[in-house]
Design a protein around this motif. Structure first.
Motif, mmCIF file in Angstrom:
data_model
loop_
_atom_site.group_PDB
_atom_site.id
_atom_site.type_symbol
_atom_site.label_atom_id
_atom_site.label_comp_id
_atom_site.label_asym_id
_atom_site.label_seq_id
_atom_site.Cartn_x
_atom_site.Cartn_y
_atom_site.Cartn_z
ATOM 1 N N ARG A 220 -0.570 20.915 54.658
ATOM 2 C CA ARG A 220 -0.761 19.812 55.602
ATOM 3 C C ARG A 220 -1.915 18.919 55.150
ATOM 4 O O ARG A 220 -1.811 17.684 55.191
ATOM 5 N N ALA A 221 -3.032 19.537 54.750
ATOM 6 C CA ALA A 221 -4.178 18.737 54.315
ATOM 7 C C ALA A 221 -3.879 18.001 53.015
ATOM 8 O O ALA A 221 -4.284 16.850 52.833
ATOM 9 N N ARG A 222 -3.146 18.656 52.102
ATOM 10 C CA ARG A 222 -2.785 17.988 50.855
ATOM 11 C C ARG A 222 -1.868 16.800 51.128
ATOM 12 O O ARG A 222 -2.002 15.735 50.511
ATOM 13 N N ALA A 223 -0.931 16.957 52.063
ATOM 14 C CA ALA A 223 -0.063 15.828 52.421
ATOM 15 C C ALA A 223 -0.885 14.697 53.021
ATOM 16 O O ALA A 223 -0.669 13.520 52.696
ATOM 17 N N LEU A 224 -1.847 15.035 53.894
ATOM 18 C CA LEU A 224 -2.725 14.019 54.464
ATOM 19 C C LEU A 224 -3.475 13.274 53.360
ATOM 20 O O LEU A 224 -3.574 12.032 53.383
ATOM 21 N N GLN A 225 -3.990 14.008 52.387
ATOM 22 C CA GLN A 225 -4.751 13.387 51.310
ATOM 23 C C GLN A 225 -3.864 12.482 50.454
ATOM 24 O O GLN A 225 -4.290 11.405 50.025
ATOM 25 N N HIS A 226 -2.618 12.893 50.225
ATOM 26 C CA HIS A 226 -1.680 12.017 49.507
ATOM 27 C C HIS A 226 -1.423 10.737 50.312
ATOM 28 O O HIS A 226 -1.360 9.636 49.741
ATOM 29 N N LEU A 227 -1.270 10.878 51.623
ATOM 30 C CA LEU A 227 -1.026 9.704 52.458
ATOM 31 C C LEU A 227 -2.214 8.744 52.416
ATOM 32 O O LEU A 227 -2.031 7.522 52.327
ATOM 33 N N LEU A 228 -3.425 9.276 52.463
ATOM 34 C CA LEU A 228 -4.605 8.418 52.365
ATOM 35 C C LEU A 228 -4.651 7.693 51.022
ATOM 36 O O LEU A 228 -4.981 6.504 50.946
ATOM 37 N N ASN A 229 -4.306 8.411 49.954
ATOM 38 C CA ASN A 229 -4.254 7.777 48.634
ATOM 39 C C ASN A 229 -3.213 6.664 48.596
ATOM 40 O O ASN A 229 -3.380 5.659 47.893
ATOM 41 N N ARG B 176 5.247 6.641 56.670
ATOM 42 C CA ARG B 176 6.203 5.549 56.536
ATOM 43 C C ARG B 176 7.537 6.119 56.062
ATOM 44 O O ARG B 176 7.584 7.128 55.370
ATOM 45 N N THR B 177 8.622 5.467 56.415
ATOM 46 C CA THR B 177 9.936 5.919 55.964
ATOM 47 C C THR B 177 10.061 5.712 54.459
ATOM 48 O O THR B 177 9.807 4.625 53.944
ATOM 49 N N VAL B 178 10.431 6.783 53.752
ATOM 50 C CA VAL B 178 10.656 6.705 52.306
ATOM 51 C C VAL B 178 12.020 7.308 52.002
ATOM 52 O O VAL B 178 12.520 8.163 52.726
#
Length: 350
Positions: free
Chosen positions: A208-217, A262-264
């Motif tokens: 979950r945290a890794r996904a959050l960090q990818h989203l921030l990037n 976002r929708t991908v």
């Protein structure tokens, strides 16, 4: 194994389907160099017993795998994407052949006595076995059904009334979307899930945290995707919240997640796709390649997840799917690979 399939075009569809499923199992792990799962482990993942799975993989056995098992095996064993539709067609054909060949009032492959017009078999729709069982009781079963009819009608009226109340509550102002209709964050109106809450903590919060960090990037921040929600991640979250006119508390919950996702879908690439693939890879349906490119395999994995979690099967990650993926994350059985290879970052070892 593929040669055996090619040499048996005239065999029953059920036998050809079993050959395909057995090839998937025998070839599992060969392409990626991983270990092939045992039938016992595979059966546990599918939620069936090992004996039943062995019958599905045996072309000499009359028991055909149901469609849900075919699709689950395809995902769990990472079978070629091009094999899925032919396998589905074989499953449907096996059902049709079984229906044509079964004598009226005879016994099916499961040993149940059947009445004319009923269907059973591995690819039959859910509820077919109930029809068979009802038919075994003959006239007494029909008489009992007539006696139950008034009670069933009354129950249906009560359920319809309750459903009307629920729909009215969902459509009431303030539920699901802002009452003034102002644009803003996506709100899931009828989902049984709630957005998870992430906050700054020293311990690894994994996928979950890794996904959050990818989203921030994906929004231009430079955050390490290490699973540790430290000051770097918190500061990026707070800045994102300020720019989106949210409460800038550094916590990611029901107001912040919908603004981040976002929708991908096919053709997408980058950190947003990496986040989807990280989440898909950790929901227990078999590995998903984390490449940052939304490939056809990623779309297949996403469709399988949507189908098994009662979501619209689009092959695209919309907010409803993001929410379900975040909720369905599993903690790793041991230290995750990224943690073993790089070690714990200094910010988390204090």
């Amino acid at each position: 194994m593929r040669e055996r399939e090619d040499r048996a075009p005239d065999r029953a569809s059920g036998a050809r389907l079993a050959l395909v499923l057995r090839r998937w199992w025998e070839e599992a792990g060969s392409a990626s160099g991983g270990a092939r799962p045992t039938q016992q482990a595979l059966a546990a993942r599918l939620g069936i017993d090992q004996t039943t799975l062995s019958r599905y993989l045996n072309p000499k056995h009359p028991l055909n795998a149901p469609l849900r098992v075919v699709e689950a095996l395809h995902a769990q064993l990472r079978a070629p994407a091009a094999d899925l539709e032919p396998a589905r067609a074989l499953c449907r054909a096996a059902l049709e052949e079984s229906s044509r060949q079964r004598p009226a009032g005879g016994r099916s492959a499961t040993g149940l006595v059947e009445q004319p017009g009923t269907t059973s078999g591995a690819c039959a729709p859910t509820g077919a076995d109930d029809t068979v069982r009802a038919g075994r009781y003959g006239a007494w079963g029909r008489l009992r059904s007539r006696r139950l009819l008034p009670a069933l009608v009354a129950s249906a009226v009560v359920l319809a009334f309750a459903a009307g109340i629920a729909v009215h509550a969902l459509l009431a102002p303030g539920h699901g979307v802002p009452a003034d209709g102002a644009p803003g964050a996506f709100r899931v109106t009828e989902s049984p899930y709630e957005w998870p809450l992430l906050r700054m903590r020293k311990e690894d919060q994994y996928t979950r945290a890794r996904a959050l960090q990818h989203l921030l990037n994906a929004y231009g921040y430079y955050v390490r995707t290490d699973g540790f929600f430290g000051e770097e991640t918190r500061d990026a979250v707070m800045d994102f919240q300020r720019k989106r006119h949210l409460v800038s508390d550094g916590k990611v919950g029901p107001d912040t997640w919908p603004e981040l996702v976002r929708t991908v879908g096919p053709g997408s690439s980058g950190h947003m796709v990496l986040a989807v693939q990280e989440l898909l890879d950790n929901v227990g349906q078999g590995g998903t390649v984390v490449s940052g490119r939304f490939s056809a395999v990623t779309a297949d994995d996403l469709r399988f997840f949507q189908r098994t979690h009662h979501l619209p099967v689009t092959g695209r990650a919309d907010p409803d799917t993001w929410l379900a993926l975040l909720v369905r994350q599993r903690p790793p059985a041991s230290a995750p690979a990224y943690q073993r290879s790089t070690g714990m970052p200094p910010s988390a070892s204090a």
